[in-house]
Design an enzyme around this catalytic site. Sequence first.
Site, PDB file in Angstrom:
ATOM      1  N   SER A  40     -26.076 -58.191   1.147  1.00  0.00           N
ATOM      2  CA  SER A  40     -25.030 -58.327   2.169  1.00  0.00           C
ATOM      3  C   SER A  40     -23.867 -57.343   1.963  1.00  0.00           C
ATOM      4  O   SER A  40     -23.061 -57.151   2.878  1.00  0.00           O
ATOM      5  CB  SER A  40     -24.458 -59.753   2.136  1.00  0.00           C
ATOM      6  OG  SER A  40     -25.486 -60.689   2.268  1.00  0.00           O
ATOM      7  N   CYS A 148     -21.367 -82.734  -5.167  1.00  0.00           N
ATOM      8  CA  CYS A 148     -20.984 -83.341  -3.890  1.00  0.00           C
ATOM      9  C   CYS A 148     -21.284 -84.837  -3.783  1.00  0.00           C
ATOM     10  O   CYS A 148     -20.640 -85.554  -3.026  1.00  0.00           O
ATOM     11  CB  CYS A 148     -21.636 -82.581  -2.741  1.00  0.00           C
ATOM     12  SG  CYS A 148     -23.378 -82.254  -2.973  1.00  0.00           S
ATOM     13  N   HIS A 241     -22.754 -87.495   2.658  1.00  0.00           N
ATOM     14  CA  HIS A 241     -23.545 -88.189   1.638  1.00  0.00           C
ATOM     15  C   HIS A 241     -23.117 -89.653   1.592  1.00  0.00           C
ATOM     16  O   HIS A 241     -21.932 -89.957   1.361  1.00  0.00           O
ATOM     17  CB  HIS A 241     -23.309 -87.561   0.260  1.00  0.00           C
ATOM     18  CG  HIS A 241     -23.930 -86.197   0.087  1.00  0.00           C
ATOM     19  ND1 HIS A 241     -24.730 -85.600   1.031  1.00  0.00           N
ATOM     20  CD2 HIS A 241     -23.866 -85.320  -0.947  1.00  0.00           C
ATOM     21  CE1 HIS A 241     -25.132 -84.418   0.592  1.00  0.00           C
ATOM     22  NE2 HIS A 241     -24.611 -84.219  -0.605  1.00  0.00           N
ATOM     23  N   ASN A 326     -19.848 -84.004   2.278  1.00  0.00           N
ATOM     24  CA  ASN A 326     -20.319 -83.238   1.124  1.00  0.00           C
ATOM     25  C   ASN A 326     -19.842 -81.795   1.081  1.00  0.00           C
ATOM     26  O   ASN A 326     -19.667 -81.246  -0.009  1.00  0.00           O
ATOM     27  CB  ASN A 326     -21.852 -83.283   1.042  1.00  0.00           C
ATOM     28  CG  ASN A 326     -22.522 -82.811   2.308  1.00  0.00           C
ATOM     29  OD1 ASN A 326     -22.390 -83.443   3.349  1.00  0.00           O
ATOM     30  ND2 ASN A 326     -23.249 -81.704   2.246  1.00  0.00           N
TER      31      ASN A 326
HETATM   32  P1  NAP Z   1     -26.190 -71.254   0.170  1.00  0.00           P
HETATM   33  O1  NAP Z   1     -25.933 -71.709   1.544  1.00  0.00           O
HETATM   34  O2  NAP Z   1     -27.595 -70.961  -0.242  1.00  0.00           O
HETATM   35  O3  NAP Z   1     -25.304 -69.919  -0.107  1.00  0.00           O
HETATM   36  C1  NAP Z   1     -25.454 -69.144  -1.278  1.00  0.00           C
HETATM   37  C2  NAP Z   1     -24.445 -67.996  -1.294  1.00  0.00           C
HETATM   38  O4  NAP Z   1     -24.585 -67.300  -2.549  1.00  0.00           O
HETATM   39  C3  NAP Z   1     -24.616 -66.971  -0.186  1.00  0.00           C
HETATM   40  O5  NAP Z   1     -23.353 -66.473   0.190  1.00  0.00           O
HETATM   41  C4  NAP Z   1     -25.421 -65.853  -0.891  1.00  0.00           C
HETATM   42  O6  NAP Z   1     -25.180 -64.557  -0.342  1.00  0.00           O
HETATM   43  C5  NAP Z   1     -24.818 -65.896  -2.279  1.00  0.00           C
HETATM   44  N1  NAP Z   1     -25.723 -65.337  -3.284  1.00  0.00           N
HETATM   45  C6  NAP Z   1     -27.043 -65.598  -3.438  1.00  0.00           C
HETATM   46  N2  NAP Z   1     -27.542 -64.863  -4.469  1.00  0.00           N
HETATM   47  C7  NAP Z   1     -26.513 -64.116  -4.944  1.00  0.00           C
HETATM   48  C8  NAP Z   1     -26.394 -63.150  -5.976  1.00  0.00           C
HETATM   49  N3  NAP Z   1     -27.435 -62.804  -6.748  1.00  0.00           N
HETATM   50  N4  NAP Z   1     -25.174 -62.571  -6.193  1.00  0.00           N
HETATM   51  C9  NAP Z   1     -24.104 -62.934  -5.431  1.00  0.00           C
HETATM   52  N5  NAP Z   1     -24.153 -63.835  -4.426  1.00  0.00           N
HETATM   53  C10 NAP Z   1     -25.352 -64.428  -4.186  1.00  0.00           C
HETATM   54  O7  NAP Z   1     -25.655 -72.290  -0.916  1.00  0.00           O
HETATM   55  P2  NAP Z   1     -24.445 -73.373  -0.802  1.00  0.00           P
HETATM   56  O8  NAP Z   1     -24.945 -74.683  -0.370  1.00  0.00           O
HETATM   57  O9  NAP Z   1     -23.295 -72.754  -0.085  1.00  0.00           O
HETATM   58  O10 NAP Z   1     -24.096 -73.582  -2.355  1.00  0.00           O
HETATM   59  C11 NAP Z   1     -23.339 -72.635  -3.110  1.00  0.00           C
HETATM   60  C12 NAP Z   1     -22.989 -73.266  -4.451  1.00  0.00           C
HETATM   61  O11 NAP Z   1     -22.189 -74.441  -4.228  1.00  0.00           O
HETATM   62  C13 NAP Z   1     -24.224 -73.749  -5.247  1.00  0.00           C
HETATM   63  O12 NAP Z   1     -23.986 -73.555  -6.623  1.00  0.00           O
HETATM   64  C14 NAP Z   1     -24.288 -75.241  -4.905  1.00  0.00           C
HETATM   65  O13 NAP Z   1     -24.942 -75.988  -5.906  1.00  0.00           O
HETATM   66  C15 NAP Z   1     -22.812 -75.577  -4.829  1.00  0.00           C
HETATM   67  N6  NAP Z   1     -22.479 -76.781  -4.003  1.00  0.00           N
HETATM   68  C16 NAP Z   1     -23.009 -76.928  -2.746  1.00  0.00           C
HETATM   69  C17 NAP Z   1     -22.644 -78.066  -1.995  1.00  0.00           C
HETATM   70  C18 NAP Z   1     -23.184 -78.310  -0.601  1.00  0.00           C
HETATM   71  O14 NAP Z   1     -22.901 -79.402  -0.066  1.00  0.00           O
HETATM   72  N7  NAP Z   1     -23.909 -77.392   0.011  1.00  0.00           N
HETATM   73  C19 NAP Z   1     -21.762 -78.981  -2.532  1.00  0.00           C
HETATM   74  C20 NAP Z   1     -21.228 -78.785  -3.807  1.00  0.00           C
HETATM   75  C21 NAP Z   1     -21.617 -77.672  -4.524  1.00  0.00           C
HETATM   76  P3  NAP Z   1     -26.210 -63.831   0.678  1.00  0.00           P
HETATM   77  O15 NAP Z   1     -25.929 -64.384   2.050  1.00  0.00           O
HETATM   78  O16 NAP Z   1     -25.833 -62.403   0.558  1.00  0.00           O
HETATM   79  O17 NAP Z   1     -27.599 -64.146   0.202  1.00  0.00           O
END
Ligand code: NAP
Length: 352
Positions: A40, A148, A241, A326
């Site tokens: 990206s 979450c 959640h 969440n």
């Molecule tokens: P997601 O929708 O899959 O988004 C992942 C993000 O990380 C995207 O911006 C992606 O960028 C980036 N990324 C992936 N590989 C990367 C790399 N090698 N180097 C740098 N950036 C990279 O995931 P999400 O749900 O937002 O979760 C993100 C984090 O928050 C995770 O650790 C998750 O466990 C935590 N979390 C999530 C929630 C929830 O409710 N979803 C709640 C609490 C905590 P690209 O678009 O460029 O691939």
Amino acid sequence: MSRIPVAILGATGTVGQKFVRLLDGHPWFEIVAVAASEQSVGRPYGDLVRWREPGPVPESVASLVIQRCAPPLDVTIVFSAIEAEIAGEVEQTFARSGAYVVTNTKTHRMAPDVPLIVPEVNAAHLDLLNVQHKNRAFSGGIVANPNCSTVGLVLALAPLHQIFGVERVFVSTMQAVSGAGYPGVASLDILGNVIPYIGEEEEKIEREAKKLLGTLSGDGVQEARVAVSAHTSRVAVIDGHMATVSVGLSQRATPEQAIAAWTGFRGDETVRGLPSSPAHPVEVDLRLDRPQPRLDLERGAGMTVTVGRVRHCPLLDLRFVTLAHNTVRGAAGAAIQNAELLVTRGFVERPA
Ligand code: NAP
């Protein structure tokens, strides 16, 4: 007054987009940098992002060019929403470079010198940053918010723990698909279905709850002596959640006494004044069929946890249902509130 410059790592993801929306117009923070994966980097955010939030991408962010998740991003606070597998080194590099990293990822949550914070529950644990500064070559620091599904549980347990003492917890969750990120669980796996397994989620709930309900002692947190048994399931809900909870208390309490504990729960004065703190961290809804994700999720702009179905438990002492947003209270909103706490506690200075 000028605002504090902040960056979002993982800005294109589910949590990253929530940060972009919640920080739009924030009184203290201004997004000046967005970062994501190599694929990206170099593209304007507004052109590349697969925007899933209501309304358009905020104009001031749409034109920002996506950067690598590495310093320098010329910011004071870095909000991290990247995968745990890469977060360790990335977050430490930013903390060494002088930034305060407020992270959603699991990587540093259980490190003894990293504050794991829900401001209304354990704001005092932020003092662990002084230990972190002693232990590590950080001129900034790392602060984490919980998983979450843990946050809704702990906000419901804390008022009971403070007054009656919580000894045993049996919790079973029903977790939304947005908790798995984007694109997350395949639609053919989840539509019309319930999946009774979410990788590592039960372990996270069980260990993080004990740290959050623990007490600061010397250079660490003395974990609460609470036995927690968790079951977690993914359900076909977009956001929110839910959990059914039974608790065993040191001192017996009636449902009415528990309701009074939740209703009176606020957090300390510093926390009450934070821009993201809801007026009521916990609200009790006594209607027989509430809370429900579709109807109750937006209480307190997504920062209020709703408790319902409060009644006597024939196995332990009390049982009830909780509902938390969440991606707001469980992720971006929680991290923003923690960053606000960093400012009011003087770890981060506000520009004149
Ligand atoms: P997601 O929708 O899959 O988004 C992942 C993000 O990380 C995207 O911006 C992606 O960028 C980036 N990324 C992936 N590989 C990367 C790399 N090698 N180097 C740098 N950036 C990279 O995931 P999400 O749900 O937002 O979760 C993100 C984090 O928050 C995770 O650790 C998750 O466990 C935590 N979390 C999530 C929630 C929830 O409710 N979803 C709640 C609490 C905590 P690209 O678009 O460029 O691939």
